[in-house]
Scaffold this active site. Structure first.
Site, short mmCIF file in Angstrom:
data_model
loop_
_atom_site.label_atom_id
_atom_site.label_comp_id
_atom_site.label_asym_id
_atom_site.label_seq_id
_atom_site.Cartn_x
_atom_site.Cartn_y
_atom_site.Cartn_z
CG LEU A 1 -1.98 -40.84 0.85
CD1 LEU A 1 -1.24 -40.66 2.23
CD2 LEU A 1 -2.68 -42.36 0.77
CE LYS B 1 -10.78 -45.46 -1.38
NZ LYS B 1 -11.67 -44.96 -0.45
CG ASP C 1 -34.86 -5.55 4.83
OD1 ASP C 1 -33.90 -5.97 4.79
OD2 ASP C 1 -35.40 -4.58 3.96
CB ALA D 1 -15.27 -4.22 -2.55
CG PHE E 1 -10.77 -34.91 4.14
CD1 PHE E 1 -11.95 -34.87 4.05
CD2 PHE E 1 -9.93 -34.08 3.14
CE1 PHE E 1 -12.58 -34.46 2.78
CE2 PHE E 1 -10.63 -33.67 2.00
CZ PHE E 1 -11.74 -33.67 1.82
CD GLU F 1 -12.23 -34.11 -3.03
OE1 GLU F 1 -11.72 -34.22 -1.97
OE2 GLU F 1 -11.21 -34.13 -4.05
CG HIS G 1 -32.08 5.72 7.45
ND1 HIS G 1 -32.75 6.00 6.12
CD2 HIS G 1 -31.17 6.62 7.61
CE1 HIS G 1 -32.05 7.14 5.61
NE2 HIS G 1 -31.12 7.46 6.41
NE ARG H 1 -14.22 -35.61 -0.75
CZ ARG H 1 -14.46 -36.60 0.00
NH1 ARG H 1 -15.46 -36.94 0.47
NH2 ARG H 1 -13.43 -37.38 -0.06
N GLY I 1 -6.50 -34.41 -5.43
CA GLY I 1 -5.54 -35.31 -5.66
C GLY I 1 -5.18 -36.19 -4.38
#
Length: 489
Positions: free
Chosen positions: A333, A399, A121, A30, A364, A414, A159, A382, A296
């Protein structure tokens, strides 16, 4: 955007455009061509506005002139070809750095790498850079021979640019010498028009250069030209305009539309300019829905157990890739490894796919010790991951803190970011932990999370919260729900 009625030809054309241009976007085929109309809504003048003072000096009215290139030439003729005044006009009108419009911002977020414009511009470049993309702008033939390292998008300014106002293409003299001064631009644009599907925005198709290029392509490829599109406002009766004048303008627009079909450019009409933004938003939304963000984490796999959970996540990832969907994930994890396993297995099962195209992983950086810097980095991670997606799936989310299992606050973050970004939220409630809490929230406010959703969507979401010791039983309703949302129009 409201779903168009099937009986309307215009609506059918719109849906056809969205479907086909989206396919080209996904396949990196595209391109976008931006005209003065898009810059005018940002506060810049169009050609008529730019030359209004020049016209007055000639005893003419710029609003009544259709050949504005000739108007600029008339000015030069009457001033012994002294260009200073035209150069100063460009400086006066385009030196102010205005902000890109919402249309520019949407275009910049799409994975389009090729932009062409006749504008002087910097709106396109500014929008792309604000979106974190590295831009390679080209407005001299010498720049065509160089490549900016790591570029994400190329902006061809055929141009010229406000940085070199004295070399901008303005008059008949400039157009007549174009093949000598800017010949490589003609070659480059010809190649792109043959190889890519263009979307023309804010463009009037009165530019002699483009007409010449399109004519050469038509003569070469006859009935084998690539499909292109333009979005235009349907002519409506202006305030105080006589009926005969309106009908004349309407006939002229119909004839121009038919003529564009000679170059295989199909016009998509809107009633108001604001509908262009709606169309672009719909295009972006449909593109993003082809990417699924998987959130997750699991220190404790509960009644599912580690083996069954990893098998479930791997099969989910593999099925998403098989359906030609894209996956983004933060490598949580206990979950991230299974995402990679399933996705890569499916990607490598066919030679037609690559890991880079269909899987985006951002482990992370847990080694950051400074609490503030760590939090800022995690949030940025994130935001960038979620911004690419249109659907978010949440699995488990727990955790270990101080020897105890607690719900994962990272998944909550998240979820809130995905909600703010307008993603479809799919917590797998049966996996418990934070995902279970989030599923309850979605179901208790379902109509707000899924406005106008069908009963089948709610039914599938309900199934994801039904308790089970065998996570594999959730695969079918989860995949059906994702497919429903990804393909919905």
């Amino acid at each position: 955007m409201k779903k168009p009625k099937a009986s309307s030809q215009v609506d059918r054309d719109t849906q056809d455009f969205l479907s086909k241009y989206l396919k080209e976007v996904k396949e990196n085929n595209a391109a976008v061509f931006v005209g003065a109309g898009l810059s005018k809504s940002a506060g810049y003048v169009d050609w008529s506005g730019l030359l209004s003072e020049v016209a007055k000096g000639l005893g003419l009215d710029a609003n009544r002139e259709t050949d504005l290139v000739a108007l600029a030439q008339y000015h030069l003729n009457s001033n012994a070809t002294n260009r200073h005044h035209l150069t100063q006009l460009l400086i006066d009108e385009f030196s102010d750095l205005k902000d890109p419009t919402e249309n520019h911002q949407i275009l910049a977020r799409l994975p389009v790498q090729t932009f062409w414009t006749t504008n002087y511009d910097r709106l396109i470049e500014k929008a792309l850079e604000a979106g974190g993309k590295r831009v390679d702008a080209k407005y001299t033939k010498e720049q065509l021979a160089t490549t900016r390292r790591g570029r994400d998008a190329v902006v061809y300014k055929m141009h010229g640019d406000i940085e070199q106002p004295d070399k901008a293409i303005l008059s008949k003299d400039d157009y007549e010498k174009y093949h000598q001064t800017h010949g490589p631009f003609t070659t480059a644009l010809s190649g792109d028009l043959v190889e890519k599907t263009f979307l023309f925005l804010g463009f009037s198709f009165t530019d002699p250069n483009l007409d010449f290029i399109m004519s050469r392509i038509r003569a070469t490829f006859t009935n084998h030209q690539r499909q292109h599109y333009c979005i235009a406002r349907k002519r409506s009766r202006n305030k105080g305009e006589k009926e005969a004048e309106f009908q004349y303008a309407k006939i002229k627009q119909d004839l121009v539309t038919q003529d564009l079909m000679r170059f295989n450019i199909k016009t998509i009409f809107v009633d108001e300019f604001s509908e262009i933004t709606v169309l672009l938003k719909t295009l972006e939304d449909r593109y993003r829905r082809r990417t699924v963000f998987i959130s997750g984490s699991a220190a404790d796999y509960g009644t599912w157990g580690q083996a069954a959970t990893e098998d479930f996540v791997a099969k989910l990832s593999r099925a998403l890739i098989d359906k030609d969907l894209r996956i983004t994930s933060g490598f949580g994890l206990g979950i991230g490894g299974a995402v990679v396993t399933g996705a890569v297995q499916q990607i490598y099962s066919t030679r037609q796919r690559s890991v880079d195209e269909q899987l985006v992983l951002r482990p992370f950086p847990i080694g950051i010790t400074d609490t503030t810097e760590r939090q800022e980095t995690f949030t940025r991670y994130r935001v960038e991951l979620i911004a690419q997606a249109g659907i978010a799936v949440f699995i488990m989310g727990n955790k270990t803190v101080g020897g105890s299992i607690v719900t994962a606050d990272g998944m909550r973050s998240e979820f809130e970011l995905a909600k703010k970004s307008g993603l479809y939220l799919i917590p797998v409630g049966a996996s418990n932990s934070m995902a279970g809490d989030l599923w309850n929230e979605v179901m208790s406010d379902f109509d707000k999370c899924y406005p106008g959703a069908s009963s089948s969507v709610k039914k599938l979401m309900s199934k994801l919260g039904e308790p089970t010791d065998k996570p594999e039983t959730l695969l079918r309703p989860l995949l059906d729900l994702i497919q429903n949302l990804a393909s919905g129009e």
